[in-house]
Enzyme design. Structure first.
Site, short mmCIF file in Angstrom:
data_model
loop_
_atom_site.label_atom_id
_atom_site.label_comp_id
_atom_site.label_asym_id
_atom_site.label_seq_id
_atom_site.Cartn_x
_atom_site.Cartn_y
_atom_site.Cartn_z
N ALA A 56 14.09 2.36 2.49
CA ALA A 56 13.15 2.93 1.32
C ALA A 56 11.53 2.78 1.85
O ALA A 56 11.13 1.80 2.35
CB ALA A 56 13.24 2.42 0.11
N GLY A 96 17.75 0.77 3.25
CA GLY A 96 18.34 2.27 2.69
C GLY A 96 18.84 3.00 3.72
O GLY A 96 19.65 3.79 3.55
N GLU A 99 22.16 1.84 4.47
CA GLU A 99 23.01 2.22 3.25
C GLU A 99 23.41 3.67 3.17
O GLU A 99 24.54 4.12 2.95
CB GLU A 99 22.15 1.76 2.19
CG GLU A 99 22.09 0.27 1.93
CD GLU A 99 21.39 -0.10 0.59
OE1 GLU A 99 20.10 0.31 0.80
OE2 GLU A 99 21.86 -0.70 -0.12
N GLU A 119 16.10 -6.21 3.51
CA GLU A 119 15.47 -6.11 2.12
C GLU A 119 14.96 -7.61 1.65
O GLU A 119 14.11 -7.93 0.97
CB GLU A 119 16.35 -5.45 1.06
CG GLU A 119 16.51 -4.13 0.95
CD GLU A 119 17.52 -3.63 1.86
OE1 GLU A 119 18.17 -4.31 3.07
OE2 GLU A 119 18.05 -2.46 1.84
C1 LIG Z 1 7.64 6.88 -5.74
C2 LIG Z 1 8.08 6.81 -4.78
C3 LIG Z 1 9.52 5.66 -4.62
C4 LIG Z 1 9.89 5.79 -3.39
C5 LIG Z 1 11.00 4.90 -2.81
C6 LIG Z 1 12.36 5.46 -3.37
C7 LIG Z 1 13.43 4.65 -2.84
C8 LIG Z 1 14.09 4.19 -4.06
C9 LIG Z 1 15.44 3.48 -3.52
C10 LIG Z 1 15.75 2.10 -4.41
C11 LIG Z 1 17.13 1.56 -3.78
C12 LIG Z 1 16.67 0.47 -2.81
C13 LIG Z 1 17.13 1.01 -1.33
C14 LIG Z 1 17.03 -0.08 -0.30
O1 LIG Z 1 17.75 -1.15 -0.36
C15 LIG Z 1 15.81 -0.78 -0.17
C16 LIG Z 1 15.12 -0.73 1.16
O2 LIG Z 1 15.36 -0.06 1.87
S1 LIG Z 1 13.58 -1.53 1.34
C17 LIG Z 1 13.21 -1.39 2.77
C18 LIG Z 1 13.81 -2.08 4.15
N1 LIG Z 1 13.41 -1.75 5.47
C19 LIG Z 1 12.51 -2.65 5.97
O3 LIG Z 1 12.23 -3.77 5.35
C20 LIG Z 1 12.33 -2.24 7.33
C21 LIG Z 1 10.64 -2.76 7.48
N2 LIG Z 1 10.16 -2.12 8.67
C22 LIG Z 1 10.18 -2.92 9.77
O4 LIG Z 1 10.96 -3.92 9.84
C23 LIG Z 1 9.62 -2.40 10.95
O5 LIG Z 1 8.46 -1.74 10.49
C24 LIG Z 1 10.43 -1.58 11.82
C25 LIG Z 1 10.84 -0.19 11.34
C26 LIG Z 1 11.53 -2.32 12.64
C27 LIG Z 1 9.38 -0.60 12.97
O6 LIG Z 1 8.49 -1.96 13.74
P1 LIG Z 1 7.39 -1.41 14.79
O7 LIG Z 1 7.93 -0.77 15.70
O8 LIG Z 1 7.12 -2.91 15.26
O9 LIG Z 1 6.47 -0.71 13.89
P2 LIG Z 1 5.56 -1.36 12.62
O10 LIG Z 1 6.23 -2.63 11.97
O11 LIG Z 1 4.19 -1.43 13.02
O12 LIG Z 1 5.71 0.07 11.81
C28 LIG Z 1 5.08 1.18 11.91
C29 LIG Z 1 4.52 1.90 10.62
O13 LIG Z 1 5.59 2.22 9.86
C30 LIG Z 1 5.39 1.40 8.61
N3 LIG Z 1 6.54 0.97 7.71
C31 LIG Z 1 7.58 0.65 8.72
N4 LIG Z 1 8.92 0.36 7.74
C32 LIG Z 1 8.37 1.02 6.50
C33 LIG Z 1 9.01 1.25 5.28
N5 LIG Z 1 10.30 0.69 5.04
N6 LIG Z 1 8.45 1.67 4.21
C34 LIG Z 1 7.14 2.33 4.56
N7 LIG Z 1 6.43 1.97 5.79
C35 LIG Z 1 6.93 1.59 6.60
C36 LIG Z 1 4.92 0.23 8.89
O14 LIG Z 1 3.89 -0.25 7.77
C37 LIG Z 1 3.78 0.58 9.95
O15 LIG Z 1 2.69 1.48 9.40
P3 LIG Z 1 1.04 0.76 9.35
O16 LIG Z 1 1.34 -0.08 8.32
O17 LIG Z 1 0.75 0.59 10.64
O18 LIG Z 1 0.24 1.77 8.62
#
Ligand SMILES: CCCCCCCCCCCCC[C@H](O)CC(=O)SCCNC(=O)CCNC(=O)[C@H](O)C(C)(C)COP(=O)(O)OP(=O)(O)OC[C@H]1O[C@@H](n2cnc3c(N)ncnc32)[C@H](O)[C@@H]1OP(=O)(O)O
Ligand SMILES: NC(=O)c1ccc[n+]([C@@H]2O[C@H](COP(=O)([O-])OP(=O)(O)OC[C@H]3O[C@@H](n4cnc5c(N)ncnc54)[C@H](O)[C@@H]3O)[C@@H](O)[C@H]2O)c1
Length: 721
Positions: A56, A96, A99, A119
């Site tokens: 997400a 997500g 998932e 998460e």
């Molecule tokens: C109104 C709108 C609502 C929208 C939301 C809708 C969804 C609703 C659903 C709810 C149900 C829950 C679903 C789920 O269970 C919840 C989740 O999925 S929470 C997210 C879980 N994922 C993570 O925690 C992954 C986080 N990311 C990372 O670990 C790393 O970024 C990576 C993917 C391993 C990549 O690593 P690197 O190659 O080193 O690159 P960076 O870390 O520098 O990232 C590059 C760039 O991407 C941005 N970014 C990364 N992941 C996310 C993300 N999940 N969401 C938004 N942005 C993300 C990161 O910030 C970098 O950007 P920058 O900050 O440099 O501009």
């Protein structure tokens, strides 16, 4: 059946295909179109640009539009599809993203792909039915581990666990399309995870009981791991539908908790600090790092040996240098032991061979060997004269263009650089102990440090798997400068009536991994003692007649000096603020000797003992630390509050779920921080650290703006000047 029978849904939202509102809508539309089209016999879901999805969109969680947006129903739609759906996992499938893959009937992954449900690390739990599907697929112990730690699983491990059906080395998308074609017409019931029972364990209750104890112990006050546990437990006790309802309920608790906000702030703060700038205009955008083919470390004491280990682990050839053969042999033994332990932690035993390759790790006492290194890290004693001597020598010996780094904890980078012919190559690289473990690298630029040197140090941090934070040059830089008033207050509280164990307990309950007195015992009280003697605050150079509890007109506590004079250096001598089972022991026990000593000290100095409550302990220790942070920002030593927070989380054991000291100040509210500082400052007018920072006062006067806007109040101020 030809390949055209397989509909392809490609998740596209660069850079990591996060599931935004638009991406979710597109996924749902794609699924519905495929379902309605009779020529489509199967569906394949993949991600654009070699990445499945990072889950997400984390920024969306703080959006007011987030209410009512759900991913779970879309995943149910995938699973219920009468046409087989195959996930082609390349790069990453996280949160997500994974998932979505769990909703698919088949999962195929590239050998280099990583999967996980991280998460928990951003204060949440998998909220799109992941806590209910994963235990059904891979069993409770493995699912619990993945969900409560958030760790990333390599594809090969995922295959062993049964998380994916196949791992390929070639084109994953093509392989997934082949698989989709192959399974057309096969029954999908057994592939729908929501219909499977959770595999039973003979001792499920006992297993869950023990697992909960472990999860709580590792959480240090963070809510998410325990709620992740509760969600998985629900999968073992309830139907899929009820489990999903429980998951939603727990997810909403976390989503609205301040902890999730703090952890998500910390996630973006860590990324924001990579985009460094300096007041002179140098920045990550224009500066390019130089490659480091070979490095050197001077001094193999506590820090040097950890730094060497870190470099070797990053596969950078290293020259390790000491002052004489006796110290060299001691250093060599220590480095070898650390490398041995690191090799044991790694999966491939072959790493040991690499670590022991003499061509990649050379021990010497000969400075001439440094002629061909690209970067030197000096880690000798904290003594300016010695550091200048070393820098003069290495600037003569090293090739032009070599970067000369110092690991000093507090000394002036410009003065060290003044001993060289190339001050533009000199930079502070402040590692934290143990250097091969701690993630922080504070990178300090001096007046003449080049942008290339900063970029190279940042690149080095990345290679060492550390977080580099670029800061300006001042005594103690950022981390230690903010630490001084914190430790000072802790000692003043002892004078006024508290005990080390009471103060440590309050700060550990707050979430610090270790309180200030346990930390001081661990680091060694002699380190600060030497520094205070150097500054003329104690010892032989103190002018006769100096009042015991005053220096330069300010309150001073001689307590730490008195402990050192009594041979109490902390763990290393078996006695410090606590007593230990032996010299080098690690189990701190309250010490009656110290309690008597404190009572006598208060009598001697006519200090009236009073009861100090938890609130005062917390505020007296934390608010001066934050206060110093506001001064640091106002002076331009750091370019934003995120820098200070990343430093504290990664170098000083600040609880991540509280976002860092500056974020914490913003959640408490700046007016309250200011009012409390004013109150304590009035009670202790001789303590400068309690006097509210002018910048804090200004922010309060400007109406307590959100943290992201703080720096704009400074630039406006300096523009006016
Ligand atoms: C109104 C709108 C609502 C929208 C939301 C809708 C969804 C609703 C659903 C709810 C149900 C829950 C679903 C789920 O269970 C919840 C989740 O999925 S929470 C997210 C879980 N994922 C993570 O925690 C992954 C986080 N990311 C990372 O670990 C790393 O970024 C990576 C993917 C391993 C990549 O690593 P690197 O190659 O080193 O690159 P960076 O870390 O520098 O990232 C590059 C760039 O991407 C941005 N970014 C990364 N992941 C996310 C993300 N999940 N969401 C938004 N942005 C993300 C990161 O910030 C970098 O950007 P920058 O900050 O440099 O501009
Ligand atoms: N110990 C910490 O927790 C910590 C944390 C961060 C930074 N630092 C800083 O790192 C530096 C080193 O600290 P430490 O704790 O490792 O010290 P240490 O006393 O454990 O080790 C210093 C080493 O430098 C060697 N040395 C001294 N003179 C030398 C010379 N002329 N040539 C080669 N080697 C020489 C000594 O033999 C010794 O092994 C200091 O500047 C310190 O302030 C320490």
């Amino acid at each position: 059946m030809g390949a055209a029978a397989v509909a392809v849904i490609r998740l596209r939202n660069p850079p990591v295909n996060a599931l935004s509102l638009t991406a979710l809508q597109a996924l749902e539309d794609g699924l519905k179109r495929a379902d309605a089209d009779p020529s489509v016999k199967a569906v394949m879901i993949c991600g654009e640009n070699g990445k499945f999805s990072a889950g997400a969109d984390i920024r969306g969680f703080s959006s007011p539009k987030r209410h009512g947006i759900a991913l779970g129903p879309i995943i149910s739609l995938i699973e219920k599809s009468e046409k087989p759906v195959v996930a082609a996992i390349e790069g990453i499938a996280l949160g997500g993203g994974l998932e979505v893959a769990l909703g698919c009937h088949y999962r195929i992954a590239h050998v280099k792909a990583r999967m996980g449900l991280p998460e928990v690390t951003i204060g949440l739990l998998p909220g799109a039915q992941g806590t209910q599907r994963l235990p059904r697929l891979i069993g409770v112990p493995a699912a619990l581990d993945i969900i409560t730690t958030g760790r990333h699983i390599p594809a090969t491990e995922a295959l062993k666990l049964g998380l994916v059906d196949e791992v390929v080395e070639e084109n994953t998308v093509e392989a997934a399309i082949r698989l989709a074609n192959k399974v057309i017409g096969q029954p999908l019931g057994p592939r729908r995870l929501s219909l499977k029972p959770v595999p039973k364990l003979p001792n499920m209750e006992a297993f869950l009981r023990e697992a909960l104890v472990k999860v709580k112990k590792q959480a240090h006050g963070c809510l998410a791991p325990e709620l992740c546990f509760q969600a998985v437990k629900a999968a073992t006790e309830q139907t899929f539908a009820d489990g999903v309802r429980k998951e939603q309920e727990l997810f909403n608790i976390l989503l609205t908790s301040g902890q999730a906000q703090a952890l998500q702030y910390a996630f973006f703060a860590e990324r924001a600090v990579q985009k460094w700038t300096t007041p002179s205009g140098a920045s990550w955008k224009s500066a390019s790092p130089q490659p480091i083919h070979k490095a050197a470390v001077i001094g193999l004491g506590t820090m040097g040996r950890g730094i060497v280990t870190s470099l070797v682990k990053a596969n950078i050839p290293v020259v390790a240098l000491e002052q004489n053969l006796e110290y060299l042999n001691m250093g060599r033994k220590a480095v070898m032991l650390l490398l041995e332990r690191e090799a044991m932690k790694m999966e491939q035993g072959a790493q040991t061979l690499r670590f022991h390759n003499p061509a990649r790790l050379q021990f010497t006492v000969d400075f001439d060997v440094l002629q061909d290194v690209d970067l030197v890290i000096e880690a000798v004693f904290e003594n300016m004269a010695l550091k200048k001597e070393i820098f003069q020598k290495i600037s003569r010996i090293c090739k032009p263009g070599a970067f000369l780094c110092t690991n000093t904890s507090a000394l002036n980078i410009d003065e060290i650089a003044s001993a060289t012919r190339c001050p533009q190559q000199v930079i502070g690289t402040h590692f934290f102990s143990p250097a091969h473990v701690m993630r922080l690298l504070e990178i300090i630029y001096g007046l003449h440090t080049s942008a290339t040197a900063i970029a190279t140090a940042m690149q080095l941090a990345k290679a060492l798997k550390k977080v580099g934070v670029v800061v300006g040059n001042c005594f103690g830089f950022v981390g230690n400068r903010m630490m001084f008033p914190y430790v000072q207050q802790a000692v003043f509280l002892l004078e006024e009536g508290s005990r080390p164990e009471a103060i440590d307990q309050v700060l550990e309950d707050f979430g610090f991994k270790i309180g200030p007195f346990r930390m001081s015992d661990l680091a060694g009280l002699d380190v600060g003692w030497r520094s205070r003697k150097g500054q003329g605050l104690t010892g032989a150079s103190l002018p006769p007649g100096t009042p015991a509890r005053q220096r330069h007109g300010h309150r001073y506590s001689p307590l730490p000096d008195l402990l050192c004079e009594n041979g109490r250096f902390g763990q290393k001598t078996g006695k410090g603020w606590y007593q230990y089972e032996k010299a080098g022991g690690r189990t701190a026990k309250p010490d009656p000797w110290l309690h008597n000593f404190l009572a006598q000290y208060r009598d001697t100095h006519h200090i009236k003992t009073r009861f100090i409550d938890q609130e005062e302990i917390l505020e007296r220790c934390l608010f001066p630390l934050m206060n110093e942070g506001f001064d640091i920002l106002a002076e331009g030593i750091a370019s934003g509050p995120e820098h200070l927070d990343v430093i504290y989380i990664n170098g000083y054991g600040w609880p991540k779920h509280r976002g860092g000291p500056m974020f914490h100040a913003s959640t408490i509210g700046l007016p309250r921080v200011l009012a409390k500082l004013q109150k304590y400052s009035e009670a202790h007018p001789d303590v400068p650290g309690l006097r509210p920072s002018a910048f804090l006062k200004k922010l309060v006067a400007m109406g307590n703006p959100p943290l992201k806007d703080w720096m704009s109040y400074l630039s406006r101020q300096s523009n006016k000047l």
